[in-house]
Design an enzyme around this catalytic site. Structure first.
Site, PDB file in Angstrom:
ATOM      1  CG  HIS A  68      -1.698   1.075   1.484  1.00  0.00           C
ATOM      2  ND1 HIS A  68      -3.249   1.159   1.336  1.00  0.00           N
ATOM      3  CD2 HIS A  68      -1.484   2.490   1.847  1.00  0.00           C
ATOM      4  CE1 HIS A  68      -3.617   2.308   1.664  1.00  0.00           C
ATOM      5  NE2 HIS A  68      -2.666   3.223   1.943  1.00  0.00           N
ATOM      6  CD  GLU A  69       2.055   3.971   3.536  1.00  0.00           C
ATOM      7  OE1 GLU A  69       2.524   4.893   3.215  1.00  0.00           O
ATOM      8  OE2 GLU A  69       0.759   3.705   4.064  1.00  0.00           O
ATOM      9  CG  HIS A  72       0.591   5.922  -0.796  1.00  0.00           C
ATOM     10  ND1 HIS A  72      -0.735   6.680  -1.608  1.00  0.00           N
ATOM     11  CD2 HIS A  72       0.129   5.556   0.272  1.00  0.00           C
ATOM     12  CE1 HIS A  72      -1.590   6.524  -0.391  1.00  0.00           C
ATOM     13  NE2 HIS A  72      -1.418   5.534   0.347  1.00  0.00           N
ATOM     14  CG  ASP A 170      -4.112   6.979   1.583  1.00  0.00           C
ATOM     15  OD1 ASP A 170      -3.125   7.577   1.991  1.00  0.00           O
ATOM     16  OD2 ASP A 170      -4.185   5.910   1.624  1.00  0.00           O
TER      17      ASP A 170
END
Length: 364
Positions: A68-69, A72, A170
């Site tokens: 997930h990170e 980003h 987010d």
């Protein structure tokens, strides 16, 4: 003691584990071990096997958070943003970026990349479970396949939760990007933060009403995150277009490395500064602060020299650096000042107090 430590690198980004991760990992494993199927492994024997599956599930869940990170970070790097590190915390992961993209479209894409990744992981896991495992009774009872169900469900929850229009999730950044197309960046941040705080208050009230203390705890996390994002954005915009050379102190007072610590204490009382560069023959040797003095017992100060206690690893910035970047550096390193160095020569010093004065003047 370090609060986090590096475990590796992905795409050139250091991956770190915060100490809270080491606390929450056994807790997650225990929760999976005591919950019945399909959200846990209660009843799986022997107990060693049950806990092995639980630990594996917890590790895979945090691996999903890491992906997930990384999503980003990948999008941010495409827009030229430098990623300093990714740290896994108690509540998930955080990407340490030098700055957020200011263009609304870029920020929206970068913010949405994380939840989208979680939703894709969740959808793939649930599709595999629903179409290949669940129809087959012999497979659906195997603990290894419950891991797929848990990962699918948790990633969908993670993706949806992060899309809530509230900082620091987010969705709050996506909302700010939406507002930023219609108003200034600061006003957009304030509006998005207000929505986040409203969500936090509603969540806290709901949690107290149903008697679940997790909701107020998460609400506090959201409220503080929204407030911090609002404050940091205001500071960044206030210092925008101000260079270090515009506000630094050019008349730098320095001390000699041969000065005794007792003399340094008296010198600080006279000059009213709490830190000084250490110079010898025009060469910068280090920096010494009042914190360094405090480590020396009073009886040892007459014999101890500045060279014995000074910090040789000097943190510095060039004079043409942005004041906002200098403030980030001072805050991240938890120091009171940075030296300003151009082409190897000391040209000034910038303190936290200097930056606070500028913020107050610009705010007024």
């Amino acid at each position: 003691m370090k609060s986090s430590f590096k475990i590796g690198s992905v795409m050139g980004i250091p991956i770190k584990l915060h100490i809270t991760f080491l606390l929450v990992l056994p807790m997650f494993a225990y929760v999976f071990a005591i919950n019945p199927q399909p959200f846990g492994f209660e009843g799986v024997e022997p107990p060693m096997t049950r806990y092995a599956f639980s630990v594996l599930t917890a590790l895979l869940l945090f691996a999903s958070i890491l992906l997930h990170e990384l999503a980003h970070s990948y999008m941010a790097m495409r827009y030229g943003v430098n990623i300093e590190s990714i740290t896994l915390f108690l509540f998930g992961g955080v990407s340490a970026m030098e700055e957020m993209p200011r263009k609304p479209g870029q920020e929206a894409k970068m913010a949405f990349a994380g939840p989208l990744t979680s939703l894709i992981i969740g959808a793939i896991c649930l599709f595999i479970y629903g179409n290949f495992i669940s129809p087959n009774p012999s497979l659906s009872q195997s603990p290894i396949y419950h891991i797929i169900w848990i990962l699918g469900s948790m990633n969908v929850v993670l993706g949806v939760f992060n899309l809530l229009p509230a900082f620091p999730m987010d969705g709050g950044r996506v909302l700010r990007a939406f507002y930023a197309r219609r108003m200034s960046y600061v006003k957009a941040t304030q509006s998005a933060a207000a929505v986040g705080k409203f969500f936090a208050i509603l969540m806290a009230i709901f949690g107290l009403y149903v008697g679940n203390l997790w909701f107020p705890l998460i609400a506090l996390f959201i409220y503080v995150g929204a407030s911090e994002e609002e404050r940091s954005t205001q500071v960044e915009v206030t210092l925008e277009n101000i260079l270090v050379k515009d506000i630094m102190s050019k008349n730098v007072v320095s001390v000699q490395p041969s000065m005794s610590v007792e003399e340094l204490v008296q010198f600080m009382f006279e000059k009213k500064h709490m830190g000084y560069p250490v110079m010898e023959g025009g060469n910068l040797k280090g920096v010494v602060t009042f914190t360094d003095i405090e480590r020396v017992p009073a009886l040892d100060r007459p014999a101890a020299q500045v060279s014995d206690i000074m910090t040789r690893n000097v943190i510095s910035v060039p004079s043409d650096a942005q004041a906002s970047d200098a403030l980030k550096l001072i805050t991240s390193k938890n120091i009171g000042r940075v030296l300003v160095i151009d082409n190897g020569s000391l040209v000034g010093i910038l303190s936290r107090t200097d930056l606070v004065h500028v913020l107050r003047l610009r705010s007024e």
